[in-house]
Design an enzyme around this catalytic site. Structure first.
Site, PDB file in Angstrom:
ATOM      1  N   ASP A  13       0.808  -1.225   0.000  1.00 31.27           N
ATOM      2  CA  ASP A  13       0.000   0.000   0.000  1.00 31.27           C
ATOM      3  C   ASP A  13       0.839   1.272   0.000  1.00 31.27           C
ATOM      4  O   ASP A  13       0.449   2.295   0.560  1.00 31.27           O
ATOM      5  CB  ASP A  13      -0.975   0.007   1.196  1.00 31.27           C
ATOM      6  CG  ASP A  13      -1.833  -1.244   1.214  1.00 31.27           C
ATOM      7  OD1 ASP A  13      -2.185  -1.728   0.132  1.00 31.27           O
ATOM      8  OD2 ASP A  13      -2.142  -1.737   2.320  1.00 31.27           O
ATOM      9  N   LYS A  16       1.779   2.071  -5.110  1.00 32.34           N
ATOM     10  CA  LYS A  16       2.313   1.484  -6.350  1.00 32.34           C
ATOM     11  C   LYS A  16       1.365   1.718  -7.523  1.00 32.34           C
ATOM     12  O   LYS A  16       1.797   2.047  -8.628  1.00 32.34           O
ATOM     13  CB  LYS A  16       2.529  -0.032  -6.170  1.00 32.34           C
ATOM     14  CG  LYS A  16       3.517  -0.394  -5.070  1.00 32.34           C
ATOM     15  CD  LYS A  16       3.602  -1.888  -4.863  1.00 32.34           C
ATOM     16  CE  LYS A  16       2.344  -2.511  -4.300  1.00 32.34           C
ATOM     17  NZ  LYS A  16       1.993  -2.122  -2.935  1.00 32.34           N
ATOM     18  N   GLY A  40      -4.599  -4.482  -3.763  1.00 27.00           N
ATOM     19  CA  GLY A  40      -5.562  -3.416  -4.028  1.00 27.00           C
ATOM     20  C   GLY A  40      -4.767  -2.199  -4.447  1.00 27.00           C
ATOM     21  O   GLY A  40      -4.126  -1.567  -3.600  1.00 27.00           O
ATOM     22  N   HIS A  41      -4.732  -1.930  -5.728  1.00 28.85           N
ATOM     23  CA  HIS A  41      -3.917  -0.828  -6.269  1.00 28.85           C
ATOM     24  C   HIS A  41      -4.853   0.278  -6.746  1.00 28.85           C
ATOM     25  O   HIS A  41      -5.594   0.092  -7.710  1.00 28.85           O
ATOM     26  CB  HIS A  41      -3.034  -1.331  -7.421  1.00 28.85           C
ATOM     27  CG  HIS A  41      -2.017  -2.336  -6.980  1.00 28.85           C
ATOM     28  ND1 HIS A  41      -1.141  -2.945  -7.836  1.00 28.85           N
ATOM     29  CD2 HIS A  41      -1.721  -2.813  -5.734  1.00 28.85           C
ATOM     30  CE1 HIS A  41      -0.360  -3.773  -7.146  1.00 28.85           C
ATOM     31  NE2 HIS A  41      -0.694  -3.713  -5.874  1.00 28.85           N
ATOM     32  N   GLN A 225       1.965  -6.097  -3.176  1.00 31.99           N
ATOM     33  CA  GLN A 225       2.430  -6.157  -1.774  1.00 31.99           C
ATOM     34  C   GLN A 225       3.742  -5.359  -1.638  1.00 31.99           C
ATOM     35  O   GLN A 225       3.923  -4.402  -2.361  1.00 31.99           O
ATOM     36  CB  GLN A 225       2.604  -7.606  -1.312  1.00 31.99           C
ATOM     37  CG  GLN A 225       1.282  -8.376  -1.152  1.00 31.99           C
ATOM     38  CD  GLN A 225       0.734  -8.949  -2.433  1.00 31.99           C
ATOM     39  OE1 GLN A 225       1.430  -9.624  -3.167  1.00 31.99           O
ATOM     40  NE2 GLN A 225      -0.524  -8.707  -2.728  1.00 31.99           N
TER      41      GLN A 225
HETATM   42  P1  GDP Z   1      -0.809   0.259  -3.538  1.00 29.23           P
HETATM   43  O1  GDP Z   1      -1.381  -1.019  -3.046  1.00 29.23           O
HETATM   44  O2  GDP Z   1       0.666   0.353  -3.306  1.00 29.23           O
HETATM   45  O3  GDP Z   1      -1.170   0.543  -4.974  1.00 29.23           O
HETATM   46  O4  GDP Z   1      -1.453   1.406  -2.658  1.00 29.23           O
HETATM   47  P2  GDP Z   1      -3.014   1.568  -2.275  1.00 29.23           P
HETATM   48  O5  GDP Z   1      -3.754   2.004  -3.489  1.00 29.23           O
HETATM   49  O6  GDP Z   1      -3.497   0.370  -1.578  1.00 29.23           O
HETATM   50  O7  GDP Z   1      -2.921   2.696  -1.183  1.00 29.23           O
HETATM   51  C1  GDP Z   1      -2.399   3.957  -1.472  1.00 29.23           C
HETATM   52  C2  GDP Z   1      -3.483   5.005  -1.203  1.00 29.23           C
HETATM   53  O8  GDP Z   1      -2.904   6.282  -1.155  1.00 29.23           O
HETATM   54  C3  GDP Z   1      -4.527   5.079  -2.312  1.00 29.23           C
HETATM   55  O9  GDP Z   1      -5.750   5.440  -1.738  1.00 29.23           O
HETATM   56  C4  GDP Z   1      -4.019   6.192  -3.212  1.00 29.23           C
HETATM   57  O10 GDP Z   1      -5.044   6.843  -3.937  1.00 29.23           O
HETATM   58  C5  GDP Z   1      -3.410   7.128  -2.201  1.00 29.23           C
HETATM   59  N1  GDP Z   1      -2.238   7.895  -2.653  1.00 29.23           N
HETATM   60  C6  GDP Z   1      -1.233   7.520  -3.499  1.00 29.23           C
HETATM   61  N2  GDP Z   1      -0.286   8.480  -3.563  1.00 29.23           N
HETATM   62  C7  GDP Z   1      -0.682   9.475  -2.725  1.00 29.23           C
HETATM   63  C8  GDP Z   1      -0.110  10.712  -2.303  1.00 29.23           C
HETATM   64  O11 GDP Z   1       0.984  11.100  -2.701  1.00 29.23           O
HETATM   65  N3  GDP Z   1      -0.821  11.439  -1.402  1.00 29.23           N
HETATM   66  C9  GDP Z   1      -2.024  11.044  -0.906  1.00 29.23           C
HETATM   67  N4  GDP Z   1      -2.638  11.815  -0.031  1.00 29.23           N
HETATM   68  N5  GDP Z   1      -2.596   9.883  -1.283  1.00 29.23           N
HETATM   69  C10 GDP Z   1      -1.928   9.106  -2.157  1.00 29.23           C
HETATM   70  P1  IMO Z   2      -0.974  -4.281  -2.205  1.00 25.89           P
HETATM   71  O1  IMO Z   2      -0.525  -4.872  -3.506  1.00 25.89           O
HETATM   72  C1  IMO Z   2      -0.969  -4.690   2.147  1.00 25.89           C
HETATM   73  C2  IMO Z   2      -1.040  -8.786   3.725  1.00 25.89           C
HETATM   74  C3  IMO Z   2      -2.263  -9.240   4.480  1.00 25.89           C
HETATM   75  C4  IMO Z   2      -1.618 -10.201   5.472  1.00 25.89           C
HETATM   76  C5  IMO Z   2      -0.516 -10.854   4.647  1.00 25.89           C
HETATM   77  C6  IMO Z   2      -0.897 -12.206   4.048  1.00 25.89           C
HETATM   78  O2  IMO Z   2      -2.264  -3.555  -2.282  1.00 25.89           O
HETATM   79  O3  IMO Z   2       0.124  -3.505  -1.558  1.00 25.89           O
HETATM   80  P2  IMO Z   2      -2.454 -12.847   1.978  1.00 25.89           P
HETATM   81  O4  IMO Z   2      -3.917 -12.595   1.719  1.00 25.89           O
HETATM   82  O5  IMO Z   2      -1.566 -12.280   0.948  1.00 25.89           O
HETATM   83  O6  IMO Z   2      -2.153 -14.302   2.244  1.00 25.89           O
HETATM   84  O7  IMO Z   2      -2.144 -12.094   3.378  1.00 25.89           O
HETATM   85  O8  IMO Z   2      -0.223  -9.943   3.591  1.00 25.89           O
HETATM   86  N1  IMO Z   2      -1.290  -8.254   2.365  1.00 25.89           N
HETATM   87  C7  IMO Z   2      -1.220  -6.962   2.033  1.00 25.89           C
HETATM   88  N2  IMO Z   2      -1.007  -5.868   2.796  1.00 25.89           N
HETATM   89  N3  IMO Z   2      -1.113  -4.553   0.811  1.00 25.89           N
HETATM   90  C8  IMO Z   2      -1.310  -5.638   0.028  1.00 25.89           C
HETATM   91  O9  IMO Z   2      -1.309  -5.578  -1.313  1.00 25.89           O
HETATM   92  C9  IMO Z   2      -1.416  -6.904   0.639  1.00 25.89           C
HETATM   93  N4  IMO Z   2      -1.622  -8.171   0.174  1.00 25.89           N
HETATM   94  C10 IMO Z   2      -1.529  -8.982   1.240  1.00 25.89           C
HETATM   95  O10 IMO Z   2      -2.907  -8.160   5.113  1.00 25.89           O
HETATM   96  O11 IMO Z   2      -0.989  -9.477   6.497  1.00 25.89           O
HETATM   97 MG    MG Z   3      -2.929  -1.686  -1.794  1.00 27.17          MG
END
Ligand code: GDP
Ligand code: IMO
Ligand code: MG
Length: 432
Positions: A13, A16, A40-41, A225
């Site tokens: 998270d 990415k 979840g991207h 991840q």
């Molecule tokens: P990922 O799994 O690495 O793709 O990240 P996620 O999408 O799960 O979580 C990142 C969250 O931060 C999302 O809600 C994005 O929309 C948000 N986000 C990404 N870059 C920025 C930033 O520079 N500032 C803020 N405030 N939010 C951001």
């Molecule tokens: P993105 O790509 C954050 C965590 C779960 C748990 C561990 C194992 O959005 O960054 P799993 O379901 O993979 O067997 O769970 O990994 N986890 C993540 N945490 N971002 C993710 O993906 C994750 N995918 C799995 O919360 O701790």
């Molecule tokens: Mg994510």
């Protein structure tokens, strides 16, 4: 050889998705290479957040071709739902734009049941997984009883393959209450339906990708991840079941390491983690809540509140080492505005010792106390900053010090979730 890998430097998270969406502007192909629907991207599409789980975050650009690589585990139902969702916002998800590796493994409907059962079996086994069946699918892969996407091309062989997988779980199924027990023929019928639907998307992506690389196409390899969740390098056993690090980009796509010329690490300006496991810089009480609310740190897949804490340079330095980051993108710097002080963890203290390397044992990490450097905060919002010069001096100091302690050049900074809220640093290394 314009092949670039994007890797999470922390526990997932990091942003990415948003960064891949931005970089995809200049890419021809975007490939997911590991993980499954646990990811979840989030990208911003038509001014709204859109969470991608299996489909690469490059899908929002008309010119890109997206690939679900051999290292991914594909839940066909989750994929169909995602395709529908993307189409409902006007995106084109056609076989010309999405290729699924025939070597990718299939998450079967009962893999989710296995995932949940393990989570509920007792607190000693609980990892806080996303319950998307990802772990059990990889178990079957390594156990050599898995079904692969390519098997959907030969429906007359599916029953035989499913039976092998099924037999191995029979004792588990029999222990379930009858109403929860999966039915062999119902699962087989479901697979047949997926076979028909997914047929046009299935491809030998390994050969195809290598041809594209040879033709000089720009390829982005999108990690899911983060390094702390890597099955080898992460906080085992509190990890996911795949190699989330740069080595996984080669094994999960079929593009050899010798063709990869850049590895971009994505790091948040602080740290978050979802699920169980050690987290040395985790904040407690109101401080944690303040960071979570400012950063809107709730899971894009499960909606769970993310655990939050200060930036951990020990972890990111380690991530830089095992991934060979050529540059870093620092995200969510805007979230740190208005904290009177901001902190960087530069080492851990453990039983009187100072640790500068990330330890392999969870029991050490659980006892490790962060050694912080405290820097003055800044009282202005950063959301509108579009260049290094526009950052307040204290934010610049924080970034410069962070870069120094991690030891990797920061190429870009993001200060908001939108594509526009990103800028490069002076003298930033170029990605391609
Ligand atoms: P990922 O799994 O690495 O793709 O990240 P996620 O999408 O799960 O979580 C990142 C969250 O931060 C999302 O809600 C994005 O929309 C948000 N986000 C990404 N870059 C920025 C930033 O520079 N500032 C803020 N405030 N939010 C951001
Ligand atoms: P993105 O790509 C954050 C965590 C779960 C748990 C561990 C194992 O959005 O960054 P799993 O379901 O993979 O067997 O769970 O990994 N986890 C993540 N945490 N971002 C993710 O993906 C994750 N995918 C799995 O919360 O701790
Ligand atoms: Mg994510």
């Amino acid at each position: 050889m314009p092949v670039c890998v994007v890797i999470g430097a922390q526990w997932g998270d990091e942003g990415k998705g948003a960064m891949v969406d931005l970089l995809a502007k200049e890419a021809d192909i975007v490939v997911r290479f590991q993980g499954g629907a646990n990811a979840g991207h989030t990208i911003i599409y038509q001014e709204r957040p859109l969470a991608l789980h299996l489909i690469p975050a490059g899908i929002a650009h008309d010119h890109t071709i997206c690939v679900i690589g051999n290292g991914v585990v594909v839940d066909p139902q989750a994929l169909l739902n995602e395709m529908e969702q993307l189409r409902s916002v006007g995106l084109v998800v056609s076989p010309e734009r999405l290729k699924i590796s025939d070597r990718a493994h299939l998450t079967l409907p009962y893999h989710r049941i296995l995932d949940a059962a393990r989570e509920m079996a007792g607190s000693h086994l609980r990892l806080g997984t996303t319950r998307r069946g990802v772990g059990p699918t990889y178990v079957d892969k390594v156990d050599r009883v898995g079904l692969r996407v390519g098997d959907l091309r030969y429906p007359n062989r599916l029953e035989e393959k499913l039976l092998i997988n099924w037999e191995q779980k029979r004792a588990f199924f029999n222990a379930l209450p009858p109403e929860e027990r999966p039915d062999f023929h119902a699962v087989l019928d479901e697979l047949m339906r997926y076979a028909e639907f997914l047929q046009p998307y299935i491809a030998d992506t390994v050969s195809w990708l290598n041809e594209q690389v040879a033709a000089g196409k720009r390829v982005l390899l999108e990690g899911a991840q983060g390094t702390g969740l890597d099955v080898d390098f992460g906080t085992y056993p509190f990890v996911t079941s795949s190699n989330t690090t740069a080595g996984g980009a080669a094994t999960g796509s079929g593009i050899p390491p010798t063709k990869i010329n850049a590895v971009l690490g994505i790091a948040k300006a602080y740290t978050t983690r979802v699920g169980e496991g050690p987290f040395p810089t985790e904040l407690q009480g109101e401080e944690q809540v303040a960071l979570r609310e400012k950063g809107r740190e709730y899971g894009a897949t499960t909606g769970r509140p993310r655990r939050c804490g200060w930036f951990d340079a020990v972890l990111v330095r380690y991530a830089a080492m095992v991934n060979g980051f050529t540059a870093l993108a620092l995200t969510k710097l805007d979230v740190l505005s208005y904290f009177p002080e901001v902190k960087l963890c530069v080492a851990y203290r453990w039983r009187g010792e100072v640790l500068t390397h990330f330890p392999s044992e969870v029991c050490v990490l659980e006892e490790a106390e962060p050694i912080y450097e405290t820097l003055p905060g800044w009282d202005v919002p950063l959301g509108q900053c579009r260049s290094w010069d526009q950052l307040p001096a204290n934010a610049q100091r924080f970034v410069e010090r962070l870069q120094e302690v991690v030891g990797v050049p920061i190429a870009t900074i993001s200060v908001g979730p939108e594509r526009e809220a990103v800028f490069s640093l002076p003298n930033a290394p170029s990605l391609w």
